[in-house]
Design a protein around this motif. Structure first.
Motif, PDB file in Angstrom:
ATOM      1  N   PHE A   1     -52.675 -17.330  39.322  1.00 34.30           N
ATOM      2  CA  PHE A   1     -51.388 -17.671  38.280  1.00 34.30           C
ATOM      3  C   PHE A   1     -51.677 -18.825  37.394  1.00 34.30           C
ATOM      4  O   PHE A   1     -51.635 -19.019  36.110  1.00 34.30           O
ATOM      5  CB  PHE A   1     -49.990 -17.728  38.958  1.00 34.30           C
ATOM      6  CG  PHE A   1     -49.557 -16.396  39.448  1.00 34.30           C
ATOM      7  CD1 PHE A   1     -49.110 -15.441  38.907  1.00 34.30           C
ATOM      8  CD2 PHE A   1     -49.671 -16.371  40.908  1.00 34.30           C
ATOM      9  CE1 PHE A   1     -48.655 -14.275  39.314  1.00 34.30           C
ATOM     10  CE2 PHE A   1     -49.367 -15.030  41.466  1.00 34.30           C
ATOM     11  CZ  PHE A   1     -48.596 -13.985  40.774  1.00 34.30           C
ATOM     12  N   ASP A   2     -52.116 -19.888  38.049  1.00 31.00           N
ATOM     13  CA  ASP A   2     -52.417 -21.217  37.125  1.00 31.00           C
ATOM     14  C   ASP A   2     -53.629 -20.870  36.082  1.00 31.00           C
ATOM     15  O   ASP A   2     -53.244 -21.298  35.157  1.00 31.00           O
ATOM     16  CB  ASP A   2     -52.535 -22.419  38.076  1.00 31.00           C
ATOM     17  CG  ASP A   2     -51.506 -22.692  39.118  1.00 31.00           C
ATOM     18  OD1 ASP A   2     -50.236 -22.438  38.506  1.00 31.00           O
ATOM     19  OD2 ASP A   2     -51.684 -23.358  40.142  1.00 31.00           O
ATOM     20  N   GLU A   3     -54.532 -20.223  36.613  1.00 28.91           N
ATOM     21  CA  GLU A   3     -55.512 -20.099  35.700  1.00 28.91           C
ATOM     22  C   GLU A   3     -55.100 -19.240  34.564  1.00 28.91           C
ATOM     23  O   GLU A   3     -55.599 -19.591  33.397  1.00 28.91           O
ATOM     24  CB  GLU A   3     -56.624 -19.369  36.505  1.00 28.91           C
ATOM     25  CG  GLU A   3     -57.411 -20.369  37.196  1.00 28.91           C
ATOM     26  CD  GLU A   3     -56.890 -20.462  38.753  1.00 28.91           C
ATOM     27  OE1 GLU A   3     -57.446 -20.888  39.567  1.00 28.91           O
ATOM     28  OE2 GLU A   3     -55.578 -19.891  38.898  1.00 28.91           O
ATOM     29  N   ALA A   4     -54.240 -18.351  34.738  1.00 27.53           N
ATOM     30  CA  ALA A   4     -54.000 -17.587  33.452  1.00 27.53           C
ATOM     31  C   ALA A   4     -52.922 -18.244  32.620  1.00 27.53           C
ATOM     32  O   ALA A   4     -53.065 -18.141  31.286  1.00 27.53           O
ATOM     33  CB  ALA A   4     -53.326 -16.153  34.100  1.00 27.53           C
ATOM     34  N   ASN A   5     -51.908 -19.026  33.324  1.00 23.84           N
ATOM     35  CA  ASN A   5     -51.092 -19.873  32.245  1.00 23.84           C
ATOM     36  C   ASN A   5     -51.663 -20.821  31.678  1.00 23.84           C
ATOM     37  O   ASN A   5     -51.187 -21.264  30.681  1.00 23.84           O
ATOM     38  CB  ASN A   5     -50.199 -20.490  33.422  1.00 23.84           C
ATOM     39  CG  ASN A   5     -49.053 -19.361  34.045  1.00 23.84           C
ATOM     40  OD1 ASN A   5     -48.524 -18.824  33.214  1.00 23.84           O
ATOM     41  ND2 ASN A   5     -48.665 -19.627  35.206  1.00 23.84           N
ATOM     42  N   ASN A   6     -52.913 -21.302  32.007  1.00 19.75           N
ATOM     43  CA  ASN A   6     -53.599 -22.126  31.182  1.00 19.75           C
ATOM     44  C   ASN A   6     -54.809 -21.848  30.483  1.00 19.75           C
ATOM     45  O   ASN A   6     -55.502 -22.613  29.817  1.00 19.75           O
ATOM     46  CB  ASN A   6     -54.047 -23.374  32.176  1.00 19.75           C
ATOM     47  CG  ASN A   6     -53.008 -24.063  32.787  1.00 19.75           C
ATOM     48  OD1 ASN A   6     -52.355 -24.663  32.237  1.00 19.75           O
ATOM     49  ND2 ASN A   6     -53.151 -24.174  34.142  1.00 19.75           N
ATOM     50  N   SER A   7     -54.806 -20.369  30.085  1.00 19.85           N
ATOM     51  CA  SER A   7     -55.798 -19.707  29.597  1.00 19.85           C
ATOM     52  C   SER A   7     -55.403 -19.028  28.217  1.00 19.85           C
ATOM     53  O   SER A   7     -54.085 -18.414  28.376  1.00 19.85           O
ATOM     54  CB  SER A   7     -56.507 -18.851  30.397  1.00 19.85           C
ATOM     55  OG  SER A   7     -57.740 -18.164  29.612  1.00 19.85           O
ATOM     56  N   LYS A   8     -56.001 -18.940  27.224  1.00 19.31           N
ATOM     57  CA  LYS A   8     -55.413 -18.075  26.204  1.00 19.31           C
ATOM     58  C   LYS A   8     -56.283 -16.712  26.284  1.00 19.31           C
ATOM     59  O   LYS A   8     -55.993 -15.610  25.538  1.00 19.31           O
ATOM     60  CB  LYS A   8     -55.801 -18.659  24.631  1.00 19.31           C
ATOM     61  CG  LYS A   8     -55.317 -20.080  24.273  1.00 19.31           C
ATOM     62  CD  LYS A   8     -55.718 -20.618  23.211  1.00 19.31           C
ATOM     63  CE  LYS A   8     -55.149 -21.750  22.775  1.00 19.31           C
ATOM     64  NZ  LYS A   8     -55.659 -22.560  21.440  1.00 19.31           N
TER      65      LYS A   8
ATOM     66  N   SER B   1     -61.442 -20.108  34.370  1.00 18.50           N
ATOM     67  CA  SER B   1     -60.777 -21.169  33.332  1.00 18.50           C
ATOM     68  C   SER B   1     -62.295 -21.233  32.138  1.00 18.50           C
ATOM     69  O   SER B   1     -61.889 -21.556  30.900  1.00 18.50           O
ATOM     70  CB  SER B   1     -60.775 -22.660  33.844  1.00 18.50           C
ATOM     71  OG  SER B   1     -62.021 -23.115  34.251  1.00 18.50           O
TER      72      SER B   1
ATOM     73  N   MET C   1     -49.713 -17.980  27.438  1.00 15.23           N
ATOM     74  CA  MET C   1     -49.593 -18.041  28.865  1.00 15.23           C
ATOM     75  C   MET C   1     -49.634 -16.432  29.391  1.00 15.23           C
ATOM     76  O   MET C   1     -48.458 -15.647  29.655  1.00 15.23           O
ATOM     77  CB  MET C   1     -48.058 -18.647  29.210  1.00 15.23           C
ATOM     78  CG  MET C   1     -48.049 -19.986  29.183  1.00 15.23           C
ATOM     79  SD  MET C   1     -46.258 -20.438  29.321  1.00 15.23           S
ATOM     80  CE  MET C   1     -46.107 -19.989  30.819  1.00 15.23           C
TER      81      MET C   1
ATOM     82  N   THR D   1     -46.341  -8.911  33.329  1.00 14.10           N
ATOM     83  CA  THR D   1     -45.405  -8.248  34.212  1.00 14.10           C
ATOM     84  C   THR D   1     -45.682  -6.776  34.269  1.00 14.10           C
ATOM     85  O   THR D   1     -46.195  -6.099  33.183  1.00 14.10           O
ATOM     86  CB  THR D   1     -43.976  -8.329  33.732  1.00 14.10           C
ATOM     87  OG1 THR D   1     -43.615  -9.772  33.636  1.00 14.10           O
ATOM     88  CG2 THR D   1     -42.988  -7.858  34.766  1.00 14.10           C
TER      89      THR D   1
ATOM     90  N   VAL E   1     -49.746 -14.315  31.807  1.00 10.94           N
ATOM     91  CA  VAL E   1     -49.521 -13.606  33.097  1.00 10.94           C
ATOM     92  C   VAL E   1     -48.546 -12.519  32.641  1.00 10.94           C
ATOM     93  O   VAL E   1     -47.476 -12.638  31.986  1.00 10.94           O
ATOM     94  CB  VAL E   1     -48.802 -14.595  33.998  1.00 10.94           C
ATOM     95  CG1 VAL E   1     -48.283 -13.845  35.326  1.00 10.94           C
ATOM     96  CG2 VAL E   1     -50.113 -15.822  34.479  1.00 10.94           C
TER      97      VAL E   1
END
Length: 327
Positions: free
Chosen positions: A276-283, A252, A1, A5, A3
């Motif tokens: 955010f969603d694209e990053a959360n679902n990517s390695k 993606s 995940m 900080t 994303v």
């Protein structure tokens, strides 16, 4: 995940997005001594590349933003910093942006990744680099992300990773944001230089039927796209251009380490430009937001010695995620 900080915390005045955006371009005094190489293209045009070499096995390909060039202050500062860390750099001046007008009617646009592909292949064939890293700013960041997504199945490429800064990855909403009152001065500056270039092209190519009255009255990017981008590059409409040129649908597909940094106070960016969603679902696609930084700014204070947060962040991603050796 992935994303991430951010730890970017500037001093008081630099917490204003407009101040941070303007400060680097107006007050930075850095410069570079480039070695220019003009490359002939497949379509009987040319692209100017500005090299700054220190003898590395890794080359960083830098792509500037809208109406920028190798002289843009964010390009210069990144070039100097990466050279100091032992990496070669080359700035890809988009067509018509190097100081010399290109030969064709068409120049560049936000999604014209065929030029990026051509330059990457040229560098791979003609230079003995083991690794190529792409770093793009704003429009150049959109090109970087879109290209890396498009090339996800190309295992033969020397491109090992990418970094994109201050990127309107959703062009439709990004243009709407930039056309708001808060961005009036930026928009007027962009439109002025773009109108001048379009008029120059019309003078050189009389077969191009340009409505000069409509151009003079243009107050939005969409107006310029209708008059120039759409007919010259073969899009059906500005909306067709926005959809096909935006990098967001390609995030993606990214399969090499790639970082996007967008600031929450960047007045050029819409909510749709924070994936955010694209990053959360990517390695492999990493997304980092900062609270401050403006557009291609990320200046911390009036003390120049402390104003390298962005360059340090780029270096850290190259070391840790792309895993390229630096000095």
């Amino acid at each position: 995940m992935p994303v991430l900080t951010s730890n970017f915390t500037p001093t008081f005045l630099f917490k204003n997005g407009h101040f941070n955006t303007i400060y680097r371009s107006v007050f930075s005094k850095e410069s570079c001594n480039y070695k220019r190489k003009r490359v002939s293209t497949w379509d009987n045009d040319f692209i100017d590349l500005d090299f700054s070499l220190v003898g590395s096995k890794t080359l960083v390909l830098l792509i500037h933003g809208l109406e920028g060039s190798s002289q843009s202050k964010y390009i210069v500062s990144t070039t100097k910093y990466l050279n100091q860390k032992g990496l070669d750099t080359v700035c890809f001046n988009l067509r018509g942006c190097s100081g010399d007008d290109n030969l064709l009617l068409g120049t560049y646009h936000s999604g014209k990744t065929e030029d990026v592909d051509f330059i990457v292949k040229h560098l791979s064939r003609n230079y003995e680099y083991e690794n190529i890293i792409l770093i793009g700013f704003s429009l150049g960041g959109n090109l970087t992300l879109k290209y890396i997504g498009e090339q996800s199945e190309n295992s033969a490429t020397k491109v090992k990773g990418g970094i994109a800064i201050s990127v309107p990855i959703d062009i439709a909403s990004g243009e709407f944001e930039l056309e708001k009152l808060k961005n009036k001065l930026y928009l007027e500056r962009f439109l002025k230089t773009m109108k001048t270039k379009i008029l120059d092209k019309a003078a050189k190519f009389p077969e191009f039927q340009l409505d000069k009255d409509l151009l003079a009255k243009a107050t939005r990017f969409k107006h310029l796209e209708s008059l120039y981008t759409v007919p010259v590059f073969g899009f059906e409409s500005p909306e067709d251009y926005w959809e096909k040129a935006s990098a967001k649908p390609y995030l993606s597909k990214i399969k090499i380490p790639t970082l996007l940094i967008n600031s929450k106070d960047d007045t050029f960016l819409s909510n749709q430009c924070f994936p955010f969603d694209e990053a959360n679902n990517s390695k492999n696609f990493f997304f980092e937001t900062t609270n401050y930084g403006g557009h291609c700014g990320f200046i911390s204070s009036f003390y120049s010695a402390k104003n390298n947060w962005l360059e340090l962040r780029i270096e850290r991603f190259i070391r840790q995620n792309i895993q390229i050796h630096l000095l």
